[in-house]
Design an enzyme around this catalytic site. Sequence first.
Site, PDB file in Angstrom:
ATOM      1  N   HIS A 108     -14.283 -31.502 -18.946  1.00 55.23           N
ATOM      2  CA  HIS A 108     -12.999 -31.341 -19.651  1.00 55.23           C
ATOM      3  C   HIS A 108     -13.135 -30.301 -20.773  1.00 55.23           C
ATOM      4  O   HIS A 108     -12.336 -30.308 -21.721  1.00 55.23           O
ATOM      5  CB  HIS A 108     -12.513 -32.674 -20.232  1.00 55.23           C
ATOM      6  CG  HIS A 108     -12.562 -33.815 -19.267  1.00 55.23           C
ATOM      7  ND1 HIS A 108     -11.547 -34.089 -18.384  1.00 55.23           N
ATOM      8  CD2 HIS A 108     -13.531 -34.729 -19.003  1.00 55.23           C
ATOM      9  CE1 HIS A 108     -11.869 -35.134 -17.648  1.00 55.23           C
ATOM     10  NE2 HIS A 108     -13.080 -35.540 -17.994  1.00 55.23           N
ATOM     11  N   ARG A 165     -11.373   4.100  -9.990  1.00 48.60           N
ATOM     12  CA  ARG A 165     -12.149   3.497 -11.076  1.00 48.60           C
ATOM     13  C   ARG A 165     -13.217   2.493 -10.631  1.00 48.60           C
ATOM     14  O   ARG A 165     -14.269   2.395 -11.253  1.00 48.60           O
ATOM     15  CB  ARG A 165     -11.213   2.765 -12.056  1.00 48.60           C
ATOM     16  CG  ARG A 165     -10.279   3.655 -12.816  1.00 48.60           C
ATOM     17  CD  ARG A 165      -9.350   2.831 -13.702  1.00 48.60           C
ATOM     18  NE  ARG A 165     -10.047   2.241 -14.827  1.00 48.60           N
ATOM     19  CZ  ARG A 165     -10.213   2.821 -16.014  1.00 48.60           C
ATOM     20  NH1 ARG A 165      -9.748   4.046 -16.204  1.00 48.60           N
ATOM     21  NH2 ARG A 165     -10.832   2.208 -16.988  1.00 48.60           N
ATOM     22  N   SER A 221     -13.827  -3.058 -29.562  1.00 55.58           N
ATOM     23  CA  SER A 221     -12.444  -3.063 -30.005  1.00 55.58           C
ATOM     24  C   SER A 221     -12.177  -1.797 -30.802  1.00 55.58           C
ATOM     25  O   SER A 221     -13.009  -1.366 -31.596  1.00 55.58           O
ATOM     26  CB  SER A 221     -12.166  -4.299 -30.874  1.00 55.58           C
ATOM     27  OG  SER A 221     -10.932  -4.175 -31.545  1.00 55.58           O
ATOM     28  N   THR A 255      -2.473   1.988  25.046  1.00 53.31           N
ATOM     29  CA  THR A 255      -1.335   1.890  24.133  1.00 53.31           C
ATOM     30  C   THR A 255      -1.838   2.146  22.717  1.00 53.31           C
ATOM     31  O   THR A 255      -3.049   2.193  22.472  1.00 53.31           O
ATOM     32  CB  THR A 255      -0.685   0.493  24.223  1.00 53.31           C
ATOM     33  OG1 THR A 255       0.517   0.500  23.449  1.00 53.31           O
ATOM     34  CG2 THR A 255      -1.608  -0.592  23.710  1.00 53.31           C
ATOM     35  N   ARG A 288     -12.857  -7.927 -16.448  1.00 52.70           N
ATOM     36  CA  ARG A 288     -12.477  -7.087 -15.303  1.00 52.70           C
ATOM     37  C   ARG A 288     -12.624  -7.853 -14.002  1.00 52.70           C
ATOM     38  O   ARG A 288     -11.745  -7.792 -13.124  1.00 52.70           O
ATOM     39  CB  ARG A 288     -13.340  -5.822 -15.248  1.00 52.70           C
ATOM     40  CG  ARG A 288     -13.061  -4.949 -14.031  1.00 52.70           C
ATOM     41  CD  ARG A 288     -14.018  -3.779 -13.932  1.00 52.70           C
ATOM     42  NE  ARG A 288     -13.872  -2.886 -15.060  1.00 52.70           N
ATOM     43  CZ  ARG A 288     -14.620  -1.794 -15.246  1.00 52.70           C
ATOM     44  NH1 ARG A 288     -15.587  -1.491 -14.377  1.00 52.70           N
ATOM     45  NH2 ARG A 288     -14.432  -1.032 -16.294  1.00 52.70           N
ATOM     46  N   GLN A 295       0.305  -7.392  22.441  1.00 57.40           N
ATOM     47  CA  GLN A 295       0.078  -5.963  22.228  1.00 57.40           C
ATOM     48  C   GLN A 295      -1.053  -5.756  21.225  1.00 57.40           C
ATOM     49  O   GLN A 295      -1.785  -4.776  21.301  1.00 57.40           O
ATOM     50  CB  GLN A 295       1.358  -5.295  21.722  1.00 57.40           C
ATOM     51  CG  GLN A 295       1.222  -3.774  21.636  1.00 57.40           C
ATOM     52  CD  GLN A 295       2.538  -3.095  21.354  1.00 57.40           C
ATOM     53  OE1 GLN A 295       2.886  -2.910  20.196  1.00 57.40           O
ATOM     54  NE2 GLN A 295       3.263  -2.736  22.403  1.00 57.40           N
ATOM     55  N   SER A 331       2.657  -3.571  10.302  1.00 62.87           N
ATOM     56  CA  SER A 331       1.906  -2.324  10.133  1.00 62.87           C
ATOM     57  C   SER A 331       1.778  -1.882   8.678  1.00 62.87           C
ATOM     58  O   SER A 331       0.675  -1.717   8.167  1.00 62.87           O
ATOM     59  CB  SER A 331       2.559  -1.214  10.963  1.00 62.87           C
ATOM     60  OG  SER A 331       1.858  -0.003  10.799  1.00 62.87           O
ATOM     61  N   ARG A 339       4.367  -9.022  19.704  1.00 65.16           N
ATOM     62  CA  ARG A 339       4.124  -8.396  18.397  1.00 65.16           C
ATOM     63  C   ARG A 339       5.407  -7.785  17.864  1.00 65.16           C
ATOM     64  O   ARG A 339       6.316  -7.460  18.615  1.00 65.16           O
ATOM     65  CB  ARG A 339       3.002  -7.352  18.414  1.00 65.16           C
ATOM     66  CG  ARG A 339       3.259  -5.924  18.825  1.00 65.16           C
ATOM     67  CD  ARG A 339       3.846  -4.944  17.789  1.00 65.16           C
ATOM     68  NE  ARG A 339       3.079  -4.728  16.602  1.00 65.16           N
ATOM     69  CZ  ARG A 339       2.273  -3.684  16.422  1.00 65.16           C
ATOM     70  NH1 ARG A 339       2.097  -2.798  17.374  1.00 65.16           N
ATOM     71  NH2 ARG A 339       1.645  -3.536  15.272  1.00 65.16           N
ATOM     72  N   HIS A 387       5.435   9.205  15.006  1.00 62.87           N
ATOM     73  CA  HIS A 387       4.473   8.316  15.680  1.00 62.87           C
ATOM     74  C   HIS A 387       3.078   8.824  15.391  1.00 62.87           C
ATOM     75  O   HIS A 387       2.675   9.899  15.871  1.00 62.87           O
ATOM     76  CB  HIS A 387       4.742   8.306  17.185  1.00 62.87           C
ATOM     77  CG  HIS A 387       4.127   7.125  17.893  1.00 62.87           C
ATOM     78  ND1 HIS A 387       2.775   6.989  18.071  1.00 62.87           N
ATOM     79  CD2 HIS A 387       4.697   6.036  18.463  1.00 62.87           C
ATOM     80  CE1 HIS A 387       2.525   5.874  18.739  1.00 62.87           C
ATOM     81  NE2 HIS A 387       3.677   5.266  18.984  1.00 62.87           N
ATOM     82  N   ASP A 388       2.316   8.057  14.600  1.00 58.75           N
ATOM     83  CA  ASP A 388       1.012   8.550  14.155  1.00 58.75           C
ATOM     84  C   ASP A 388       0.011   8.696  15.295  1.00 58.75           C
ATOM     85  O   ASP A 388      -0.761   9.670  15.337  1.00 58.75           O
ATOM     86  CB  ASP A 388       0.437   7.641  13.053  1.00 58.75           C
ATOM     87  CG  ASP A 388       0.334   6.179  13.447  1.00 58.75           C
ATOM     88  OD1 ASP A 388       0.857   5.803  14.516  1.00 58.75           O
ATOM     89  OD2 ASP A 388      -0.270   5.391  12.681  1.00 58.75           O
TER      90      ASP A 388
END
Length: 482
Positions: free
Chosen positions: A157, A18, A287, A109, A301, A239, A332, A327, A84-85
């Site tokens: 105020h 959206r 409305s 790594t 919004r 890491q 993640s 780490r 493991h991606d």
Amino acid sequence: MAKENDDYKKYKTPLVSRYASKEMVYNFSDFKKFSTWRRLWFYLAQAEKTLGLSITDEQICEMRDNLENIDFDAAAIEERKTRHDVMAHVHVFGSCCPLAAGVIHLGATSAYVGDNTDIIVMRDAFDILLPKLARCIQRLSSFAEDNKDTPCLSYTHLQPAQLSTVGKRACIWIQDLLMDLRNIERARNDLRFRGVKGTTGTQASFLALFDGDEEKVYKLDDLVTESAGFKSHFLICGQTYTRKVDVDCLNTLASLGSSVHKICSDIRLLANFKELEEPFEKDQIGSSAMPYKRNPMRSERCCALARHLICLIQDPLMTQSVQWMERTLDDSANRRISIAEAFLSADSLLGTLQNVFEGLVVYPKVIERRIKQELPFMATENIIMAMVKAGGNRQECHEEIRVLSHEAGMVVKQQGLDNDLVERIKKSDYFKPIHNQLEKLLDPTTFIGLAPKQVCQFISAEVKPAISSYSNQMEGKSVLLV
């Protein structure tokens, strides 16, 4: 019966469906992420070849030719198998680069592609946001200049105080946005590449690859950093890069959220006063039950999205605080959500905010009427001073006008009638010496001080220099998706 569509049975974040722009949605897409991983592997192999490792031109060309040739289905199958991606995508990249398969991810790594990609994506996200913020500032500056001389009630105020101008109030909003622009630019320019550091940041694997040649290890880091488009990299990391980077980046976005919430809250209040109105399209419905309503839905919004953005800063703060030793992996899943949502929320805010600023409508007659309700009270000190100059006694004058002010106040509060203090003063023989001065004493333009000049000075000295570097990106109107 309409054909079933499984897409409607899946949750989709409204930020994507959206609110956010196509470029920001793409920036956090899987394609951007995984093609960037491949570019990083390409940069690494290219630099390793330059520094003497046994990598051929054919292998480099094969990797370059397949940077965007990603089989996402195969990667998903591989990840389900390996859990493991990164290794899943190493295998899938290797399957379309059979010659180069053996040198992909050499010495690296998972954080090499994961963290460096996150830094690249955040840099690119900032580059999307900054021109949009500059456009919002420029649009609101034009509004401020157009309305620099328009007197209006100011409030402390949320009670009527002295007069200001519509343009001066807009400059107060702009000043906050300028601080956000500065902070976001600083966060963007402070970003450093994680670099090529190995498993726990010691560069031991690369030292082994280059047979103990330290200079080549340092040069490798420099070459890959340059290829990725960064001027510097971290000299020290575990890491991962320190998660305080995420804190710094999302803090600037949360701060932007607070600015937008304040601005749009002011607009909503002014809409209630009928002094100011956000754009309202010809066929827009305010409305479902009350056809006459013109609700400030764009500003509402913005406030809704801003609250979400402000809250997101808690995620990186808490994540950074629990990164044990070099780490832990509990960062993640959280970072996958919080970083993307912060930038998507900020992008959504700025698109809507530009739309609001481009169509703000001022109602001078309503503003004038509201001023007339309050100005007689505000002008009492001026009236006292005029009477003293005409030979009156200040204490006596103060008491006379105090009594009349209270009487007028009761008429307003108890009877709901207009403020008639001026009429009471005109009927009072005591104030007869200044009756012919009342119109001048009640001229709203004499109560706004230097506000018009402040607007001009502020826009010239601070606004224009701050957004000058975005001058070639100012074109285009904002279009709301829904």
